[in-house]
Design an enzyme around this catalytic site. Structure first.
Site, short mmCIF file in Angstrom:
data_model
loop_
_atom_site.label_atom_id
_atom_site.label_comp_id
_atom_site.label_asym_id
_atom_site.label_seq_id
_atom_site.Cartn_x
_atom_site.Cartn_y
_atom_site.Cartn_z
N CYS A 136 3.38 5.77 -1.65
CA CYS A 136 3.40 4.55 -2.47
C CYS A 136 2.48 3.50 -1.86
O CYS A 136 2.87 2.78 -0.93
CB CYS A 136 4.83 4.02 -2.57
N CYS A 139 3.79 -0.11 -2.13
CA CYS A 139 4.85 -0.46 -1.17
C CYS A 139 4.29 -0.61 0.26
O CYS A 139 4.67 -1.51 0.98
CB CYS A 139 5.94 0.62 -1.12
N ASP A 140 3.41 0.30 0.66
CA ASP A 140 3.04 0.40 2.08
C ASP A 140 1.60 0.03 2.42
O ASP A 140 1.24 -0.03 3.59
CB ASP A 140 3.30 1.84 2.58
#
Ligand code: FAD
Ligand code: NAP
Length: 309
Positions: A136, A139-140
């Site tokens: 992701c 997200c990261d």
């Protein structure tokens, strides 16, 4: 003892397919339980930007998720947290929905559980998951600001997320196993024009090396034509090599194909009376937000007709 909650239609999964089915079913006057194991929005929650959902030239995934979720609730659907483990058709035509401690009964069911990301299954991947390897970028990606990363895959997800990452990191290597990308032309052209993106063709990762401290060190790439192996030292890897359907709750019902996708007809009806399906979980050609919503609308309409006999 509490009486088990009953719905006219239980929708499993609150991605775009499930949330649209909820809007249509609730507006048709049915009682709707929208059962979700994670956050409403499905894969859209982790998508930075959506540019191909008609009516929105550009909208973030989380924003579109919240709009659809609010719409489903305003229409009258009841949102229920639950990780559905099994759907058991009953002799009286009802369907028992088992979610661990919780159980529901429904006259009809719409399965909209989507897909989950595939893994490479190579050494180092499991140890580094969440510690240098991610599925992701939204997200990261920020953890890798100013550093070099690899993206593995050549489809829409890999290329879209490589473009997103190039806005954060100093360099993105896209590792693809062929000499042509699978992604849509518009995305390919953007990637080719991006100076921070370099595509490494005809290559696959064979191993991730972990440092003694358990951190990401490098990825070993094998060139599929020369068979040569090289180590590429980067800070992290994002894996986008496709997805598998989430259908374990249907085991034993005989409505999935060899790949695990649900088989349904043009009315989104499966071979089990009262069980319908919608979205990416289906055996189908084009997996997009717009096709998921379309399937959801049809499934809800079919469930309504089924319940009316
Ligand atoms: P999903 O979105 O996968 O939702 C399924 C839901 O079911 C999830 O919320 C999940 O938690 C829930 N669920 C699963 N199992 C259970 C269970 N047992 N019990 C309860 N709930 C459960 N499409 C576009 O049109 N445009 C884009 O720009 C785009 N970008 C993308 C970027 C990425 C990185 C990815 C991976 C996909 C992208 N797609 C895009 C594809 C699009 O996101 C999917 O086609 C769409 O989300 C499918 O919707 P769905 O409702 O069928 O499934
Ligand atoms: P995908 O289309 O299945 O692409 C997977 C990619 O990974 C392919 O390029 C494939 O190579 C490669 N691959 C598969 N297994 C591999 C392995 N073991 N090792 C190395 N490479 C491997 O998956 P996706 O990109 O996640 O897309 C999933 C669905 O969501 C698609 O329907 C897509 O259109 C949709 N989506 C749409 C958008 C958008 O509309 N903007 C964005 C993201 C996703 P090959 O090409 O050689 O098969």
């Amino acid at each position: 003892m509490n009486e088990m909650k009953k719905f006219d239609v239980a929708i499993i999964g609150a991605g775009p397919a499930g949330m649209t089915a909820a809007v249509y079913a609730a507006r048709a006057g049915l009682t709707v339980g929208l059962i979700e194991a994670g956050a409403p929005g499905g894969q859209m929650v982790n998508t930075f930007e959506i540019e191909n959902y008609t009516g929105f030239e550009s909208i973030t995934g989380p924003e579109l998720s919240m709009k659809m979720f609010d719409h489903a609730k305003v229409a009258g659907a009841e949102y229920v947290y639950g990780d559905v483990q099994k759907i058991v058709p009953q002799a009286d035509g009802m369907h028992l929905i088992e979610c661990g401690m919780n159980q529901f009964m429904a006259r009809s069911v719409i399965v909209a559980t989507g897909t989950k990301h595939r893994k490479l299954e190579i050494p180092g991947e499991a140890e580094l998951a969440g510690r240098g390897i991610s599925w992701c970028a939204v997200c990261d990606g920020a953890f890798f600001k100013g550093q070099e990363v690899v993206v593995i895959g050549g489809g829409n997800s890999a290329i879209e997320e490589a473009i997103y990452l190039s806005g954060l990191v100093s360099k993105v290597y896209v590792i693809h196993r062929r000499d042509r990308l699978r992604a849509d032309t518009v995305l390919q052209n953007r990637a080719f024009a991006d100076e921070k993106i370099e595509i490494i063709w005809d290559s696959v990762p064979t191993k991730f090396t972990v440092t003694e401290e358990g951190k990401f060190q490098s990825v070993t790439l094998k060139h599929l034509i020369s068979n040569e192996e090289t180590d590429l030292v980067v800070s992290g890897a994002f894996i986008y090599i496709g997805n598998d359907p989430v259908t374990h709750m249907l085991d034993g019902l005989g409505i999935t194909n060899d790949a695990g996708n649900v088989v349904a007809d043009g009315h989104m009806a499966t071979a089990v009376p009262g069980i319908f399906a919608a979205g990416d979980v289906l055996e189908k050609e084009l997996r997009q937000v717009v096709t998921a919503t379309s399937d959801g609308a049809i499934a809800a309409q079919s469930a309504h007709k089924y319940l009316e006999g």
